[in-house]
Scaffold this active site. Structure first.
Site, PDB file in Angstrom:
ATOM      1  N   HIS A 242      20.157 -51.376  25.225  1.00 24.55           N
ATOM      2  CA  HIS A 242      18.986 -50.555  24.504  1.00 24.55           C
ATOM      3  C   HIS A 242      19.402 -49.469  23.619  1.00 24.55           C
ATOM      4  O   HIS A 242      18.850 -48.529  22.804  1.00 24.55           O
ATOM      5  CB  HIS A 242      18.073 -50.152  25.082  1.00 24.55           C
ATOM      6  CG  HIS A 242      16.579 -49.985  24.559  1.00 24.55           C
ATOM      7  ND1 HIS A 242      16.422 -49.986  22.973  1.00 24.55           N
ATOM      8  CD2 HIS A 242      15.217 -49.938  24.858  1.00 24.55           C
ATOM      9  CE1 HIS A 242      15.475 -49.957  22.848  1.00 24.55           C
ATOM     10  NE2 HIS A 242      14.450 -49.885  23.909  1.00 24.55           N
TER      11      HIS A 242
ATOM     12  N   ASP B 253      17.468 -52.591  19.404  1.00 21.18           N
ATOM     13  CA  ASP B 253      16.267 -52.064  19.611  1.00 21.18           C
ATOM     14  C   ASP B 253      15.350 -53.613  19.780  1.00 21.18           C
ATOM     15  O   ASP B 253      15.883 -54.335  19.695  1.00 21.18           O
ATOM     16  CB  ASP B 253      15.574 -51.359  18.561  1.00 21.18           C
ATOM     17  CG  ASP B 253      16.118 -49.954  18.367  1.00 21.18           C
ATOM     18  OD1 ASP B 253      16.627 -49.309  19.484  1.00 21.18           O
ATOM     19  OD2 ASP B 253      16.498 -49.450  17.236  1.00 21.18           O
TER      20      ASP B 253
END
Length: 424
Positions: free
Chosen positions: A396, A400
């Site tokens: 992350h 995304d």
């Protein structure tokens, strides 16, 4: 041992100094990442001197041992001497004994320091990188070298002790609210104690390092695999007859994933500090279980440029090498995206750990028949379909939810839209 290999670790010497050996006898074992290699004697003779010890990291081109060849080998070599046009044979000249060096090559990676007040030798840095030991952790290891310097024996002893300072955090003495790691005495119970082998230790270190490095997020989708399953079942016999290769589901998975990676190139990346490196090549790693139960990741190189026959050939060859413990260093190098077929073991789905330095890994669950509601020309109907869950774990920091979710959905679309009229 592979073009990309530049250094390696000596596992152990099988011949001691002063011992004799025959041509082809194994002198020592060396390790490259997860692959162990045996170094055979180039000729019969005696081991005069070893230049490195077990667990030492040796760069390519370094002399590892001095061997003296036997008289029989010297006599044989003497008959094959090539002389120049202006030189007569020197029949009575005494032959000079020339020890023969043995060299080995393995892989290296860079490791930068952030603590300018602490000196660590290049060897210590290499060992730390191999075991994913931070400089903060190195600074906590008791040192026995001159002027308080850390020796390799200190590091290996620390590793053998289970790295007791691995998760220690600096705590301000005057801060009563600071979190302190509790000292817990676990009840280990009774039972058989099994020491981790070297590969299992490396896997453990790599997994902990990955979870510590990348904030993992997992996205799930479901795919209707009926078209692919029916086509594969109908064509696997003729595919093997025509191409001489078994057609498992893995080549079909690799083909579809490579197409999806090409559609979303930012998933084919790694992180270097504040930089994102998007890889040009699409090399698909396949998480594979070894006979020992350990895990290894052989790689299908440039999967997006190969047809199904070529991918199947690569997959079958790598799988065969893995079963026979014959994977070479280059077979497990260069992966840019990894898949893990957890369905092989009956798992419905999984939450895989990212294979560093990649930024995502895809788990493929078991293909299972069940009743599903589908839309036909007649409206909604219930039909028996072959269904599978896909789960994508992604980093992350740089991936995304939009990219991760779009990518795994695209893979599922390629599975569902499989052309049943495809020829082999």
């Amino acid at each position: 041992m592979g073009e990309s290999i530049t250094e390696g670790t000596i596992i152990n010497w099988l011949i001691a100094e002063g011992d004799s050996f025959d041509e082809g006898d194994i002198i020592l074992e060396v390790a490259t990442d997860k692959v162990d290699n045996e170094v055979p004697a180039p000729a019969a003779g005696t081991l005069i001197k070893t230049m490195f010890q077990a667990k030492d990291v040796v760069p390519v081109g370094e002399v590892m041992a001095i061997l003296e060849v036997s008289e029989e080998v010297k006599s044989s070599n003497k008959k094959n001497v090539v002389k120049s046009d202006n030189e007569e044979p020197q029949k009575n000249k005494k032959e000079v004994k020339r020890p023969k060096p043995v060299q080995a090559a393995l892989s290296s990676t860079s490791f930068s320091t952030s603590n300018s007040n602490t000196f660590f030798s290049p060897l210590i840095i290499k060992i730390a990188k191999e075991h994913h030991i931070s400089f903060e952790e190195l600074a906590r290891i008791p040192a026995t070298g001159n002027e308080g310097r850390l020796r390799k024996s200190d590091v290996f002893q620390y590793i053998d002790e289970g790295r007791p300072y691995k998760f220690a955090q600096p705590v301000a003495e005057k801060d009563p609210t600071a979190y302190r790691i509790p000292q817990l005495n676990f009840d280990k119970g009774k039972g058989k104690v099994i020491e981790m082998d070297r590969m299992r230790q490396m896997i453990a270190d790599h997994m902990v390092y990955s979870k510590h490095t990348s904030p993992h997020v997992t996205a799930y989708v479901e795919a209707d695999m009926t078209n692919m399953v029916n086509w594969r079942n109908a064509n696997k016999g003729s595919f093997q007859e025509k191409h001489g290769e078994r057609l498992t589901f893995t080549p079909l998975f690799v083909e579809a994933v490579a197409k999806a990676v090409k559609d979303f190139p930012n998933i084919n990346a790694s992180v270097d500090g504040n930089n994102i490196i998007v890889k040009e090549d699409i090399n698909i790693g396949m998480a594979t279980a070894l006979p020992s139960g350990n895990l290894i990741v052989p790689v299908v190189k440039n999967a997006d440029t190969k047809n199904l026959e070529e991918i199947a050939s690569n997959v079958n060859e790598l799988a065969g090498k893995a079963r026979e413990n014959k994977l070479a260093g280059d077979d497990i190098k260069g992966s840019t995206f990894t898949i893990s077929n957890v369905g092989t073991f009956g798992s419905v789905m999984g939450t895989p750990i990212i294979n560093q330095p990649e930024v995502a890994i895809l788990a493929l669950g078991i293909i299972k028949k069940r009743p599903e509601v589908i839309t036909t020309e007649k409206g909604d109907e219930i039909a028996i379909r072959s269904m599978m869950y896909l789960s994508l774990s992604f980093d992350h920091r740089v991936v995304d939810g939009f990219l991760g979710g779009s990518f795994v959905r695209r893979v599922a679309d390629y599975f569902e839209q499989f052309d049943t009229n495809r020829t082999i």
